[in-house]
Design an enzyme around this catalytic site. Structure first.
Site, PDB file in Angstrom:
ATOM      1  N   ASN A   1       0.892  -1.308  -0.117  1.00  0.00           N
ATOM      2  CA  ASN A   1       0.093  -0.081   0.064  1.00  0.00           C
ATOM      3  C   ASN A   1       0.765   1.055  -0.188  1.00  0.00           C
ATOM      4  OD1 ASN A   1      -2.611  -1.475   0.184  1.00  0.00           O
ATOM      5  ND2 ASN A   1      -1.950  -1.677   2.490  1.00  0.00           N
TER       6      ASN A   1
ATOM      7  N   VAL B   1       1.666   2.204   8.057  1.00  0.00           N
ATOM      8  CA  VAL B   1       3.037   2.328   8.719  1.00  0.00           C
ATOM      9  C   VAL B   1       3.880   2.973   7.670  1.00  0.00           C
ATOM     10  CG1 VAL B   1       4.983   1.285   9.879  1.00  0.00           C
ATOM     11  CG2 VAL B   1       2.393   0.588  10.346  1.00  0.00           C
TER      12      VAL B   1
ATOM     13  N   HIS C   1       6.500  -2.114   3.061  1.00  0.00           N
ATOM     14  CA  HIS C   1       6.350  -3.226   3.641  1.00  0.00           C
ATOM     15  C   HIS C   1       5.192  -4.258   2.563  1.00  0.00           C
ATOM     16  CE1 HIS C   1       3.456  -0.652   5.656  1.00  0.00           C
ATOM     17  NE2 HIS C   1       2.478  -1.776   5.391  1.00  0.00           N
TER      18      HIS C   1
HETATM   19  P1  5GP Z   1      -0.424  -0.976   6.012  1.00  0.00           P
HETATM   20  O1  5GP Z   1      -1.925  -0.543   6.058  1.00  0.00           O
HETATM   21  O2  5GP Z   1       0.457   0.096   6.409  1.00  0.00           O
HETATM   22  O3  5GP Z   1       0.024  -1.399   4.520  1.00  0.00           O
HETATM   23  O4  5GP Z   1      -0.201  -2.116   6.760  1.00  0.00           O
HETATM   24  C1  5GP Z   1       0.406  -1.926   8.096  1.00  0.00           C
HETATM   25  C2  5GP Z   1       0.317  -3.389   8.855  1.00  0.00           C
HETATM   26  O5  5GP Z   1       1.345  -3.349   9.908  1.00  0.00           O
HETATM   27  C3  5GP Z   1      -0.961  -3.414   9.285  1.00  0.00           C
HETATM   28  O6  5GP Z   1      -1.408  -4.880   8.870  1.00  0.00           O
HETATM   29  C4  5GP Z   1      -0.927  -3.616  10.771  1.00  0.00           C
HETATM   30  O7  5GP Z   1      -1.593  -4.870  11.440  1.00  0.00           O
HETATM   31  C5  5GP Z   1       0.513  -4.296  10.979  1.00  0.00           C
HETATM   32  N1  5GP Z   1       1.304  -3.735  12.110  1.00  0.00           N
HETATM   33  C6  5GP Z   1       0.821  -2.352  12.626  1.00  0.00           C
HETATM   34  N2  5GP Z   1       1.893  -2.290  13.814  1.00  0.00           N
HETATM   35  C7  5GP Z   1       2.270  -3.561  13.844  1.00  0.00           C
HETATM   36  C8  5GP Z   1       3.417  -4.106  14.768  1.00  0.00           C
HETATM   37  O8  5GP Z   1       3.697  -3.509  15.894  1.00  0.00           O
HETATM   38  N3  5GP Z   1       3.558  -5.476  14.918  1.00  0.00           N
HETATM   39  C9  5GP Z   1       3.065  -6.166  14.043  1.00  0.00           C
HETATM   40  N4  5GP Z   1       3.661  -7.329  13.738  1.00  0.00           N
HETATM   41  N5  5GP Z   1       2.425  -5.500  12.803  1.00  0.00           N
HETATM   42  C10 5GP Z   1       2.144  -4.409  12.895  1.00  0.00           C
END
Ligand code: 5GP
Length: 118
Positions: free
Chosen positions: A88, A97, A101
């Site tokens: 994303n 984040v 990723h």
């Molecule tokens: P985004 O929406 O930025 O593509 O995805 C961020 C992902 O990071 C989400 O699926 C969320 O659940 C995961 N995430 C956020 N904080 C943490 C964390 O502290 N530990 C882990 N393992 N995953 C996290």
């Protein structure tokens, strides 16, 4: 200078995470809020905030992210049935984040790739 996120702390093992793979370029760990039976995040060890910030010099790490995704899909037993790799970017992409990723999601039949905006 981009600001570190919680993912840098996971890479340095300063906070707990279920790390499945780590080498000199990338780290892979289970998502804390899984959206499917398998939900793994694969990230470069150096901070790249968004897909917009990817440079040619990042290609080695980006390539490694792909090969690690394929390896983990095999290990999770989802390679044959299939899975989805997602990155994303920024607000419209739903990025939360700001350390790039790749989501590796699978383990059951996934829905349509894009759902209408909420
Ligand atoms: P985004 O929406 O930025 O593509 O995805 C961020 C992902 O990071 C989400 O699926 C969320 O659940 C995961 N995430 C956020 N904080 C943490 C964390 O502290 N530990 C882990 N393992 N995953 C996290």
């Amino acid at each position: 200078m981009a600001e570190e996120t919680i993912f840098s702390k996971i890479i340095r093992r300063e906070i707990p995470a279920d790390i499945l793979y780590q080498d000199e370029l990338v780290t892979a760990f289970r998502d804390i809020t899984p959206q499917a039976p398998t939900h793994i995040l694969i990230i470069p060890n150096h901070l790249i905030p968004t897909a917009n910030d990817i440079k040619a010099s990042d290609e080695k790490a980006l390539g490694r992210m792909m090969s690690v995704a394929a390896k983990l899909a095999q290990e999770e037993g989802i390679a044959e049935d299939g899975y989805r790799l997602i990155m994303n970017c920024n607000q419209h992409g739903g990025q939360e984040v700001f350390h790039i990723h790749m989501h590796l999601v699978g383990g059951h039949q996934l829905g349509r790739m894009l759902s209408p905006p909420a």
